[in-house]
Design a protein around this motif. Sequence first.
Motif, mmCIF file in Angstrom:
data_model
loop_
_atom_site.group_PDB
_atom_site.id
_atom_site.type_symbol
_atom_site.label_atom_id
_atom_site.label_comp_id
_atom_site.label_asym_id
_atom_site.label_seq_id
_atom_site.Cartn_x
_atom_site.Cartn_y
_atom_site.Cartn_z
ATOM 1 N N CYS A 90 4.957 -3.572 6.610
ATOM 2 C CA CYS A 90 5.491 -2.659 5.607
ATOM 3 C C CYS A 90 4.369 -1.983 4.825
ATOM 4 C CB CYS A 90 6.415 -3.419 4.664
ATOM 5 S SG CYS A 90 7.157 -2.400 3.371
ATOM 6 N N ILE A 91 3.368 -2.776 4.446
ATOM 7 C CA ILE A 91 2.224 -2.221 3.703
ATOM 8 C C ILE A 91 1.541 -1.152 4.539
ATOM 9 C CG2 ILE A 91 -0.064 -2.746 2.787
ATOM 10 C CD1 ILE A 91 1.044 -5.536 2.052
ATOM 11 N N ASP A 92 1.322 -1.465 5.828
ATOM 12 C CA ASP A 92 0.653 -0.491 6.710
ATOM 13 C C ASP A 92 1.489 0.773 6.863
ATOM 14 O OD1 ASP A 92 -1.578 -2.029 7.109
ATOM 15 O OD2 ASP A 92 -0.827 -2.974 8.951
ATOM 16 N N SER A 93 2.811 0.611 6.940
ATOM 17 C CA SER A 93 3.657 1.799 7.106
ATOM 18 C C SER A 93 3.689 2.654 5.854
ATOM 19 C CB SER A 93 5.081 1.366 7.481
ATOM 20 O OG SER A 93 5.702 0.677 6.407
ATOM 21 N N VAL A 94 3.610 2.030 4.679
ATOM 22 C CA VAL A 94 3.606 2.783 3.410
ATOM 23 C C VAL A 94 2.270 3.479 3.197
ATOM 24 C CG1 VAL A 94 3.681 2.573 0.890
ATOM 25 C CG2 VAL A 94 5.351 1.355 2.304
#
Length: 377
Positions: free
Chosen positions: A69-73
């Motif tokens: 999720c962090i990488d996608s944000v």
Amino acid sequence: MKYTFQDSTELPVQRDFIRDMRDFMETCKQVLPVESGAIEKTEQIREMTASLESQLKELDVAHEKMLECIDSVIGDTENTEVLKYREAVTKTCEVSAESGRTDLTSQLDSASKELDDEMTSVTRKILSMLNPMFEGGVYGAEKRYSASQSIDNMKGVLIADLGLMEYQCDLTFDRSFVTVKYLMGSLFLPRWAKTGFISKEAKVKMEEVSDYLLSTFDYDGSARTEVIFKSKKGDKTMKILSEDENLNIFLDDVDVTADGMLVRSVKFEEINSLLTSTIDYVRSHIKSQRLTSLLLGGEDAIRNTEVFDCLKLVAEQYSDIIRECLHRGYVDGEITIKIEQQDGTRTEKYLSKTEVFDELSELGSEGLEIAGVLGLK
């Protein structure tokens, strides 16, 4: 002493069957509640373990999803401050996840230790409870014996099989040392010796081995026996190996039975007498016997909570005798035997079928199942 059915037909096992039945019932009454408690405790710990493992797996999945999720944000950026932010958040997540893993792993280790401690305690209790019954001998078991001389006494091991069940006992004997003379009297065996003052000539010499001490013993219960005796100084050895119909005698490294000249001087009836007496001694002169393990299908029956299944195997050995007692008895519903003393005195012992059934039924479904195996339902 002679044991018979009430109609004077000999029992197939020359033992006090009524006493053995009472011992068996008492063993069931002691052991089954302990095993039931162990099953309940084990199930509780396993449920707790399964829950902790599920939580650990859930934590790992959540952590992986959070990193994704962090990488996608954040996406693909070269902004230094954003990259610093991602690194800080990721590090915080890693620390938190590792802390959770450590806590859950610690709880899993504690649960594993609790289970191990519980089963160690149960094993000790059940072995102690079973020992009197197994010390008396389990009907129909095929027994193998081994023994060896230590510094000041002789110790042994009994391993016995009954179907899929195997049990092992440590043994001690009623004498610290056992000689050939004690077992069968005087014994002389031939060996080659140099004789003559001027020209040394090899001749057969009969050497006494009566004072040799029993050193090791192995008996498989049927076809194979290996016995080693040693001189008191330990510098000379006599070994007898009997397997099927073959018999070999060794003095030190010399196979006496393979030497055409030496074997002529061997009295095989004496050797066979020594073997028979040694087997009888190891089987009949046991001072103490302690049950050390119980296996079912090659696995630890106590830790796997399968002692109940072992007790059913033992009960199967009693069922035929109970049926014959009821068939050959004169009072309906009574399991009766007669005991004849050496002076001819005869006594009777009995146990009612109802008494056995009632005592076992108090143990619930397991007791009723054992009663069924005994043929009492």
